[in-house]
Design a protein around this motif. Structure first.
Motif, mmCIF file in Angstrom:
data_model
loop_
_atom_site.group_PDB
_atom_site.id
_atom_site.type_symbol
_atom_site.label_atom_id
_atom_site.label_comp_id
_atom_site.label_asym_id
_atom_site.label_seq_id
_atom_site.Cartn_x
_atom_site.Cartn_y
_atom_site.Cartn_z
ATOM 1 N N SER B 120 15.173 -11.327 0.471
ATOM 2 C CA SER B 120 14.934 -10.436 1.609
ATOM 3 C C SER B 120 13.718 -10.844 2.439
ATOM 4 O O SER B 120 13.705 -10.642 3.649
ATOM 5 C CB SER B 120 14.791 -9.000 1.123
ATOM 6 N N HIS B 121 12.707 -11.426 1.797
ATOM 7 C CA HIS B 121 11.516 -11.791 2.570
ATOM 8 C C HIS B 121 11.646 -13.111 3.329
ATOM 9 O O HIS B 121 10.646 -13.687 3.771
ATOM 10 C CB HIS B 121 10.275 -11.774 1.677
ATOM 11 N N THR B 122 12.867 -13.552 3.502
ATOM 12 C CA THR B 122 13.126 -14.741 4.326
ATOM 13 C C THR B 122 12.645 -14.516 5.755
ATOM 14 O O THR B 122 12.406 -15.474 6.500
ATOM 15 C CB THR B 122 14.631 -15.093 4.268
ATOM 16 N N SER B 295 1.587 -13.742 -4.523
ATOM 17 C CA SER B 295 2.882 -13.458 -3.889
ATOM 18 C C SER B 295 3.073 -14.179 -2.561
ATOM 19 O O SER B 295 2.134 -14.766 -2.006
ATOM 20 C CB SER B 295 3.111 -11.959 -3.670
ATOM 21 N N CYS B 296 4.301 -14.090 -2.039
ATOM 22 C CA CYS B 296 4.627 -14.719 -0.766
ATOM 23 C C CYS B 296 3.935 -14.017 0.388
ATOM 24 O O CYS B 296 3.933 -14.494 1.509
ATOM 25 C CB CYS B 296 6.135 -14.748 -0.555
ATOM 26 N N THR B 297 3.334 -12.854 0.111
ATOM 27 C CA THR B 297 2.601 -12.161 1.174
ATOM 28 C C THR B 297 1.165 -12.683 1.262
ATOM 29 O O THR B 297 0.713 -13.104 2.323
ATOM 30 C CB THR B 297 2.555 -10.644 0.893
ATOM 31 N N GLY B 355 4.121 -19.118 -8.373
ATOM 32 C CA GLY B 355 5.440 -18.514 -8.498
ATOM 33 C C GLY B 355 5.337 -17.039 -8.171
ATOM 34 O O GLY B 355 4.306 -16.587 -7.674
ATOM 35 N N CYS B 356 6.398 -16.297 -8.455
ATOM 36 C CA CYS B 356 6.429 -14.883 -8.089
ATOM 37 C C CYS B 356 5.644 -14.009 -9.053
ATOM 38 O O CYS B 356 5.278 -12.882 -8.722
ATOM 39 C CB CYS B 356 7.866 -14.395 -8.005
ATOM 40 N N GLY B 357 5.400 -14.517 -10.268
ATOM 41 C CA GLY B 357 4.645 -13.716 -11.228
ATOM 42 C C GLY B 357 5.319 -12.387 -11.506
ATOM 43 O O GLY B 357 6.538 -12.307 -11.536
ATOM 44 N N PRO B 358 4.518 -11.314 -11.676
ATOM 45 C CA PRO B 358 5.108 -10.022 -12.011
ATOM 46 C C PRO B 358 5.635 -9.259 -10.794
ATOM 47 O O PRO B 358 6.131 -8.152 -10.938
ATOM 48 C CB PRO B 358 3.933 -9.265 -12.633
ATOM 49 N N CYS B 359 5.531 -9.852 -9.605
ATOM 50 C CA CYS B 359 5.876 -9.151 -8.357
ATOM 51 C C CYS B 359 7.213 -8.437 -8.427
ATOM 52 O O CYS B 359 7.365 -7.320 -7.973
ATOM 53 C CB CYS B 359 5.853 -10.130 -7.186
ATOM 54 N N LEU B 360 8.209 -9.070 -9.023
ATOM 55 C CA LEU B 360 9.545 -8.476 -9.046
ATOM 56 C C LEU B 360 9.869 -7.807 -10.373
ATOM 57 O O LEU B 360 11.001 -7.400 -10.618
ATOM 58 C CB LEU B 360 10.609 -9.530 -8.725
ATOM 59 N N THR B 377 0.805 -7.781 -3.079
ATOM 60 C CA THR B 377 2.242 -8.053 -2.908
ATOM 61 C C THR B 377 2.821 -7.192 -1.796
ATOM 62 O O THR B 377 2.083 -6.588 -1.018
ATOM 63 C CB THR B 377 2.975 -7.816 -4.237
ATOM 64 N N ASN B 378 4.135 -7.107 -1.738
ATOM 65 C CA ASN B 378 4.756 -6.422 -0.602
ATOM 66 C C ASN B 378 5.660 -5.247 -0.963
ATOM 67 O O ASN B 378 6.276 -4.648 -0.090
ATOM 68 C CB ASN B 378 5.530 -7.430 0.255
ATOM 69 N N ARG B 379 5.785 -4.923 -2.242
ATOM 70 C CA ARG B 379 6.630 -3.776 -2.617
ATOM 71 C C ARG B 379 5.973 -2.954 -3.707
ATOM 72 O O ARG B 379 5.488 -3.509 -4.687
ATOM 73 C CB ARG B 379 7.999 -4.245 -3.122
HETATM 74 S S1 SF4 Z 1 9.470 -11.781 -5.873
HETATM 75 FE FE1 SF4 Z 1 7.611 -11.262 -4.765
HETATM 76 S S2 SF4 Z 1 6.545 -13.192 -4.447
HETATM 77 FE FE2 SF4 Z 1 8.638 -13.687 -5.012
HETATM 78 S S3 SF4 Z 1 9.686 -13.952 -3.058
HETATM 79 FE FE3 SF4 Z 1 10.002 -11.822 -3.716
HETATM 80 S S4 SF4 Z 1 8.369 -10.664 -2.753
HETATM 81 FE FE4 SF4 Z 1 7.796 -12.842 -2.651
#
Ligand code: SF4
Lengths: 170, 413
Positions: B120-122, B295-297, B355-360, B377-379
């Motif tokens: 989704s964060h594309t 995170s990607c944010t 990497g994404c780590g615990p974000c998801l 992060t973003n969520r």
């Molecule tokens: S899991 Fe988190 S860090 Fe990984 S792409 Fe999704 S929002 Fe970004």
């Protein structure tokens, strides 16, 4: 396409982490297994009380959050007949269509029905009837192109037809 | 025409497109991470033998690396085999980092192109003037087979930002403020365009924060207008030809919003929705158990830099676990060279692999019931990072770093 089913009611902003918890994302191919975890973390009663053929009715922004297709897949393979909501988040909306799970945008559906009542939904015209109250309303019609995907049973059968790939149905 | 109208017209071979028109658009870049496994299953169902173009597909692993379970290990293995079978040119195994950072770094983001990703964060890649949006796995299998997909031409929202930030206020605070103003569905199905001199003076990394988080207000795509900075960044990484696409001066918008960056203070998104935004001072003093920078944010070099500057030679609070996750291997290396990593480790932080780590909520630092985490992060959805009874607060790297030192939420100053 006429769909008749019992209403399972949800509120606004039901996100994909709620519909399909992140810890089960490692299940990538077993669709029957996915269906066992719908709403499990936050609304565990769903798995006990919802039935095949139920219609999920929800408020605004249903399916917001991640792009995880498992959120639409688990509902479809659980046997949810359709999702009718005030509005949808776009990725969930597309995923549902591409998987052949009917989704309808119906402004005013909140308050039109209660949990457990029965609805009749006509996908083509968008007409919705509440068989208990006798009330009727109209959802946003589904664009023709999208209807074609839905009536084919999803994007895969649609593409197989388009690309002229014969053989076993999937 | 708006940017999105121009790009979709071009991608579908048309002069003009109308709002709500459904077009078949040609895809330039198709990205998937571990969920390429979902795509693969559907791709096999279609029954096409070869992908449409192995040079345009990017596959990488970032969500569960190193593998968190045997199941994931099997997923990784299956995909490595598929990559070899199809000759997928751009495959980044688990060493590179988060997809949304890696794609930009390695030259896959170009203005005017169509980029779709099964994530989704594309929207992040809109920071380069790219039409970039998230799609599902089945849909991606169609792209792998045909190279195109159906898209509805969206309406556009114009957000103009003026003024300069106060110290320690950054792109994260700005976009949280905007999401709080417009709501979690405020940009549903829409294209967002960021205008104004504040955006122009932002770094590429900060622009990516805006496009990344725009997803959390429902945006389909979120553009930063490409400028010299964009072109220079892309040129250094890609030798493919591209054309910068900008909106016309008379483009039509459904909504416009003006923001004065100078008025902003540090913001936070409180549980359990991203639009539950407040000034950080409203929750100051709240005790935290975990602080997460990554995170990607906000896992880029400038984010680690500000955190390292704030931490200096101080120690992370005794009752706080600080996790630091560089967004990519390159970011990690640069942060090492600049001494930031040493700062974090000396302070008592835990530095995890990119990497994404615990974000998801898959692994590497999940939360127990009742715990509180402040994260870049973003969520912050219920149950996103472990227990549904835990609380996640989203804030800037500066805020997270300061809070990690104090053991409670504080406004950076
Ligand atoms: S899991 Fe988190 S860090 Fe990984 S792409 Fe999704 S929002 Fe970004």
């Amino acid at each position: 396409m006429l769909i008749k089913g019992r209403v399972y009611l949800f509120g606004d902003d039901i996100n994909t982490d709620v519909i399909y918890p992140g810890k089960y994302l490692s299940i990538t191919t077993d669709r029957g297994e996915m269906a066992k975890h719908c709403f499990e973390a936050v609304y565990p009663e769903f798995l006990k009380t919802a039935q095949r053929g139920d219609i999920i009715v929800a408020g605004k922004n249903f399916g917001c959050g991640s792009s995880r297709e498992q959120a639409a897949t688990c509902l479809k393979y659980f046997g949810v007949a359709a999702v009718v909501a005030e509005s949808f988040a776009r990725i969930f909306y597309r995923n549902a269509i591409n998987l052949g799970l009917p989704v309808l945008i119906a402004k005013g559906i909140k308050g039109f029905t209660e949990h457990g009542q029965t609805l009749e939904v006509d996908l083509v015209s968008g007409a919705i009837r509440n068989t208990e109250t006798g009330g009727s309303m109209t959802a946003q019609g589904v664009p023709e192109f999208v209807l074609e995907i839905l009536t084919s049973g999803g994007l895969i059968p649609y593409l197989r037809k388009k690309l002229g790939i014969a053989g076993q149905e999937v | 025409m708006t940017i999105v109208e121009k790009i979709l017209a071009r991608a579908s071979g048309k002069e003009k497109v109308a709002i709500n028109e459904i077009v078949m658009a040609k895809v330039d870049v198709a990205m998937s991470h571990e969920n390429a496994d979902v795509v693969l299953r559907s791709f096999r169902d279609i029954g096409v033998k070869k992908v449409w173009d192995p040079r345009r597909i990017v596959i990488l692993f970032d969500h569960r690396i190193p593998a968190d379970s045997e199941k994931t290990a099997q997923t990784h293995k299956r995909l490595r085999e598929f990559v070899r079978e199809q000759g997928i040119e751009h495959f980044y195994d688990l060493k590179e980092g988060i997809c949304h950072q890696v794609l930009a770094e390695l030259g896959h983001d170009r203005p005017g192109e169509v980029l779709v990703g099964t994530d989704s964060h594309t929207t992040t890649h809109g920071a380069f003037g790219t039409f970039a949006t998230g799609i599902g796995g089945t849909e991606m299998s169609g792209v792998w087979a045909t190279g195109e997909l159906w898209l509805k031409v969206p309406e556009s929202i114009k957000i103009t930002v003026h003024g300069s930030f106060k110290k320690y206020v950054s792109a994260k605070d700005l976009i949280l403020h905007i999401i709080g103003t417009l709501g979690a569905d405020g940009a549903d199905y829409c294209s967002v365009e960021f205008h104004g001199e504040t955006i122009g003076s932002m770094s590429i990394a900060s622009r990516m924060v805006l496009s990344n988080l725009s997803m959390e207000m429902g945006a389909k795509v979120a553009f930063v207008l490409p400028d010299d900075k964009t072109v220079q960044y892309v040129r250094q990484r890609s030798d493919k030809k591209f054309e910068v696409v900008l909106p016309d001066a008379d483009a039509a918008y459904v909504q416009t919003l003006e923001v004065d960056a100078g008025e902003l203070s540090s913001q936070v998104a409180c549980p359990h929705t991203v639009d539950n935004v407040k000034p950080i001072k409203d929750i100051a003093g709240l005790k935290i158990d975990q602080a997460l920078i990554g995170s990607c944010t906000n896992g880029r070099l400038e984010d680690l830099a500000i955190a390292a500057e704030i931490i200096g030679d101080k120690k992370v609070h005794n009752e706080v676990r600080l996790l630091v996750i560089p967004a990519s291997r390159r970011v990690y290396l640069e942060a090492l060279a600049k001494g930031y990593i040493e700062t974090f480790v000396k302070a008592g932080g835990l530095v995890l692999n990119p990497g994404c780590g615990p974000c998801l909520g898959a692994h590497q630092g999940l939360l127990a019931p009742g715990e509180v985490c402040i994260a870049t992060t973003n969520r912050n959805f219920k149950g996103r990072m472990g227990s549904p009874e835990a609380s996640v607060y989203l804030a800037s790297p500066a805020t997270v770093a300061c809070s990690a030192l104090e053991g409670e939420v504080v406004e950076p100053c």
